[in-house]
Design a protein around this motif. Structure first.
Motif, PDB file in Angstrom:
ATOM      1  N   GLY A  53       0.814  -1.202   0.000  1.00 51.85           N
ATOM      2  CA  GLY A  53       0.000   0.000   0.000  1.00 51.85           C
ATOM      3  C   GLY A  53       0.846   1.249   0.000  1.00 51.85           C
ATOM      4  N   GLY A  54       0.196   2.374  -0.227  1.00 50.82           N
ATOM      5  CA  GLY A  54       0.866   3.654  -0.332  1.00 50.82           C
ATOM      6  C   GLY A  54       1.466   4.130   0.978  1.00 50.82           C
ATOM      7  N   VAL A  55       2.581   4.843   0.850  1.00 53.77           N
ATOM      8  CA  VAL A  55       3.219   5.474   1.998  1.00 53.77           C
ATOM      9  C   VAL A  55       2.503   6.799   2.241  1.00 53.77           C
ATOM     10  CG1 VAL A  55       5.373   6.405   2.926  1.00 53.77           C
ATOM     11  CG2 VAL A  55       5.436   4.400   1.411  1.00 53.77           C
ATOM     12  N   LYS A  56       1.978   6.961   3.453  1.00 52.44           N
ATOM     13  CA  LYS A  56       1.242   8.185   3.795  1.00 52.44           C
ATOM     14  C   LYS A  56       2.183   9.255   4.326  1.00 52.44           C
ATOM     15  CE  LYS A  56      -3.072   5.856   4.901  1.00 52.44           C
ATOM     16  NZ  LYS A  56      -4.088   5.592   5.924  1.00 52.44           N
ATOM     17  N   LYS A  57       1.725  10.494   4.243  1.00 53.36           N
ATOM     18  CA  LYS A  57       2.488  11.605   4.816  1.00 53.36           C
ATOM     19  C   LYS A  57       2.693  11.338   6.297  1.00 53.36           C
ATOM     20  CE  LYS A  57       0.669  14.940   1.566  1.00 53.36           C
ATOM     21  NZ  LYS A  57      -0.265  16.032   1.359  1.00 53.36           N
ATOM     22  N   GLN A  63       7.073   1.876   8.433  1.00 51.42           N
ATOM     23  CA  GLN A  63       5.786   2.044   9.121  1.00 51.42           C
ATOM     24  C   GLN A  63       4.630   1.752   8.164  1.00 51.42           C
ATOM     25  OE1 GLN A  63       6.455   6.070  10.392  1.00 51.42           O
ATOM     26  NE2 GLN A  63       6.947   5.466  12.502  1.00 51.42           N
ATOM     27  N   ALA A  64       4.757   2.187   6.919  1.00 48.33           N
ATOM     28  CA  ALA A  64       3.705   1.924   5.930  1.00 48.33           C
ATOM     29  C   ALA A  64       3.551   0.425   5.686  1.00 48.33           C
ATOM     30  CB  ALA A  64       4.004   2.646   4.621  1.00 48.33           C
ATOM     31  N   GLY A  65       4.662  -0.293   5.542  1.00 43.09           N
ATOM     32  CA  GLY A  65       4.596  -1.738   5.327  1.00 43.09           C
ATOM     33  C   GLY A  65       3.936  -2.457   6.485  1.00 43.09           C
ATOM     34  N   VAL A  66       4.305  -2.091   7.706  1.00 42.95           N
ATOM     35  CA  VAL A  66       3.714  -2.696   8.903  1.00 42.95           C
ATOM     36  C   VAL A  66       2.216  -2.394   8.955  1.00 42.95           C
ATOM     37  CG1 VAL A  66       3.683  -2.586  11.441  1.00 42.95           C
ATOM     38  CG2 VAL A  66       5.870  -2.739  10.204  1.00 42.95           C
ATOM     39  N   ARG A  67       1.848  -1.128   8.710  1.00 45.85           N
ATOM     40  CA  ARG A  67       0.437  -0.718   8.747  1.00 45.85           C
ATOM     41  C   ARG A  67      -0.374  -1.468   7.701  1.00 45.85           C
ATOM     42  NH1 ARG A  67      -1.852   2.342   5.388  1.00 45.85           N
ATOM     43  NH2 ARG A  67       0.033   3.456   4.750  1.00 45.85           N
ATOM     44  N   GLU A  68       0.133  -1.506   6.480  1.00 43.53           N
ATOM     45  CA  GLU A  68      -0.605  -2.181   5.409  1.00 43.53           C
ATOM     46  C   GLU A  68      -0.797  -3.658   5.712  1.00 43.53           C
ATOM     47  OE1 GLU A  68      -2.251  -1.175   2.773  1.00 43.53           O
ATOM     48  OE2 GLU A  68      -1.749   0.940   2.974  1.00 43.53           O
ATOM     49  N   CYS A  69       0.222  -4.321   6.236  1.00 40.22           N
ATOM     50  CA  CYS A  69       0.087  -5.744   6.560  1.00 40.22           C
ATOM     51  C   CYS A  69      -1.001  -5.948   7.614  1.00 40.22           C
ATOM     52  CB  CYS A  69       1.426  -6.309   7.025  1.00 40.22           C
ATOM     53  SG  CYS A  69       1.416  -8.113   7.135  1.00 40.22           S
TER      54      CYS A  69
END
Length: 164
Positions: A53-57, A63-69
């Motif tokens: 998923g996209g990397v948010k501001k 953190q984006a990879g962990v969040r998306e998973c």
């Protein structure tokens, strides 16, 4: 009746629409103790993928990879390394809302290695139809886009990170 957003991926297609944006995304390559790979079946194109998923501001790629998973699979992971950086112009993604093109994206994906630290497999209905652990030898039985398969194969090789 609201129309859902659809995603159409192009790969090495000279007739693909020209990109209108370039955005960073994070994906995670996660294996269990038995060596199986975590895959999910996307809602928007019905293809199998790794959590992405996209990397948010305001957040890092990790953190984006962990969040998306977590959002897509219900699993909390810890980043352990880098599979590679995938930025080829061969991959173009068209996002459609009904018949209207919302965006034509040329992605930049940073694929991270990760391991599960907690949670239970639970697909998020808005993002994943199914989540499952898959034996690497069975990957050919799953419809996986070539751009995603490139990331998966890079992760399976366990070599130096891919930059391309």
């Amino acid at each position: 009746m609201t129309k859902k957003t659809r995603r159409v991926d192009y790969w090495q297609d000279p007739d693909a629409p020209k990109p209108t944006s370039r955005k960073a995304s994070a994906s995670v390559f996660v294996r269990d103790e038995a060596g199986r790979l975590l895959l999910l079946r996307r809602v928007d194109n019905d293809l199998w993928t790794i959590p992405t998923g996209g990397v948010k501001k305001g957040e890092t790629v990790a953190q984006a990879g962990v969040r998306e998973c977590r959002e897509e699979t219900g699993l909390d992971v810890e980043v352990t390394g880098l599979v590679g950086v995938f930025s080829t112009p061969d991959h173009v993604i068209v996002y459609l809302h009904g018949d209207k093109v919302d965006e034509v994206r040329q992605p930049i994906n940073i694929c991270l290695r990760a391991r599960v630290v907690s949670g239970e497999v639970r697909p998020e209905p808005a993002e994943a139809r199914e989540v499952r652990w898959v034996e690497p030898g069975a990957l050919d039985d799953y419809p996986i886009h070539p751009a995603i398969r490139l990331r998966i194969d890079g992760g399976l090789e366990d070599a130096e990170p891919y930059i391309g």
